[in-house]
Design a protein around this motif. Sequence first.
Motif, PDB file in Angstrom:
ATOM      1  N   HIS A  76      37.582  30.139  32.891  1.00 58.00           N
ATOM      2  CA  HIS A  76      36.535  30.666  33.758  1.00 58.00           C
ATOM      3  C   HIS A  76      37.081  31.849  34.551  1.00 58.00           C
ATOM      4  O   HIS A  76      38.243  31.843  34.956  1.00 58.00           O
ATOM      5  CB  HIS A  76      36.045  29.575  34.718  1.00 58.00           C
ATOM      6  N   PRO A  77      36.227  32.840  34.813  1.00 52.32           N
ATOM      7  CA  PRO A  77      36.707  33.983  35.591  1.00 52.32           C
ATOM      8  C   PRO A  77      37.112  33.556  36.996  1.00 52.32           C
ATOM      9  O   PRO A  77      36.520  32.649  37.577  1.00 52.32           O
ATOM     10  CB  PRO A  77      35.509  34.923  35.638  1.00 52.32           C
ATOM     11  N   ALA A  78      38.098  34.192  37.514  1.00 54.19           N
ATOM     12  CA  ALA A  78      38.563  33.888  38.868  1.00 54.19           C
ATOM     13  C   ALA A  78      37.533  34.342  39.882  1.00 54.19           C
ATOM     14  O   ALA A  78      36.821  35.324  39.673  1.00 54.19           O
ATOM     15  CB  ALA A  78      39.893  34.583  39.129  1.00 54.19           C
ATOM     16  N   GLU A  79      37.448  33.597  40.976  1.00 59.69           N
ATOM     17  CA  GLU A  79      36.541  33.969  42.059  1.00 59.69           C
ATOM     18  C   GLU A  79      37.177  35.079  42.869  1.00 59.69           C
ATOM     19  O   GLU A  79      38.381  35.053  43.136  1.00 59.69           O
ATOM     20  CB  GLU A  79      36.274  32.763  42.962  1.00 59.69           C
ATOM     21  N   PRO A  80      36.390  36.072  43.301  1.00 62.53           N
ATOM     22  CA  PRO A  80      36.970  37.142  44.108  1.00 62.53           C
ATOM     23  C   PRO A  80      37.402  36.618  45.462  1.00 62.53           C
ATOM     24  O   PRO A  80      36.848  35.657  45.995  1.00 62.53           O
ATOM     25  CB  PRO A  80      35.826  38.152  44.242  1.00 62.53           C
ATOM     26  N   LEU A  81      38.420  37.249  46.019  1.00 58.68           N
ATOM     27  CA  LEU A  81      38.912  36.868  47.338  1.00 58.68           C
ATOM     28  C   LEU A  81      37.918  37.278  48.415  1.00 58.68           C
ATOM     29  O   LEU A  81      37.253  38.304  48.296  1.00 58.68           O
ATOM     30  CB  LEU A  81      40.255  37.545  47.619  1.00 58.68           C
ATOM     31  N   THR A  82      37.834  36.473  49.449  1.00 63.30           N
ATOM     32  CA  THR A  82      37.024  36.839  50.603  1.00 63.30           C
ATOM     33  C   THR A  82      37.928  36.874  51.821  1.00 63.30           C
ATOM     34  O   THR A  82      38.845  36.065  51.955  1.00 63.30           O
ATOM     35  CB  THR A  82      35.882  35.822  50.839  1.00 63.30           C
ATOM     36  N   PHE A  83      37.675  37.799  52.708  1.00 63.79           N
ATOM     37  CA  PHE A  83      38.484  37.955  53.905  1.00 63.79           C
ATOM     38  C   PHE A  83      37.554  37.779  55.120  1.00 63.79           C
ATOM     39  O   PHE A  83      37.135  38.731  55.752  1.00 63.79           O
ATOM     40  CB  PHE A  83      39.162  39.339  53.947  1.00 63.79           C
ATOM     41  N   ASP A  84      37.216  36.530  55.403  1.00 62.07           N
ATOM     42  CA  ASP A  84      36.311  36.240  56.527  1.00 62.07           C
ATOM     43  C   ASP A  84      37.067  36.017  57.812  1.00 62.07           C
ATOM     44  O   ASP A  84      38.091  35.521  57.943  1.00 62.07           O
ATOM     45  CB  ASP A  84      35.450  35.011  56.227  1.00 62.07           C
TER      46      ASP A  84
END
Length: 83
Positions: free
Chosen positions: A75-83
Amino acid sequence: MRNVTVRNLSDEVHRAIRQRAAAHGRSIEAEMRAILTDAAQPPERVKLGSMLAAAGREIGLTSEEHTALNNRDRHPAEPLTFD
């Protein structure tokens, strides 16, 4: 596609290419393309996939190890989030 002009080709070379083209059943232009392709991409060049497969055979991967390497999450990797 790119175009190439060859200047000052000797009569002997042109004659040899014409004869070679006739023997292969193609035009002089097609024969020159084949000659250039063979020179630039020789069949004995090492291809990455073949090299990796040979390396795996050399180190003696077992069937179980080979299966484990191929049973990965595809499965494609989830993009990083910088919250």
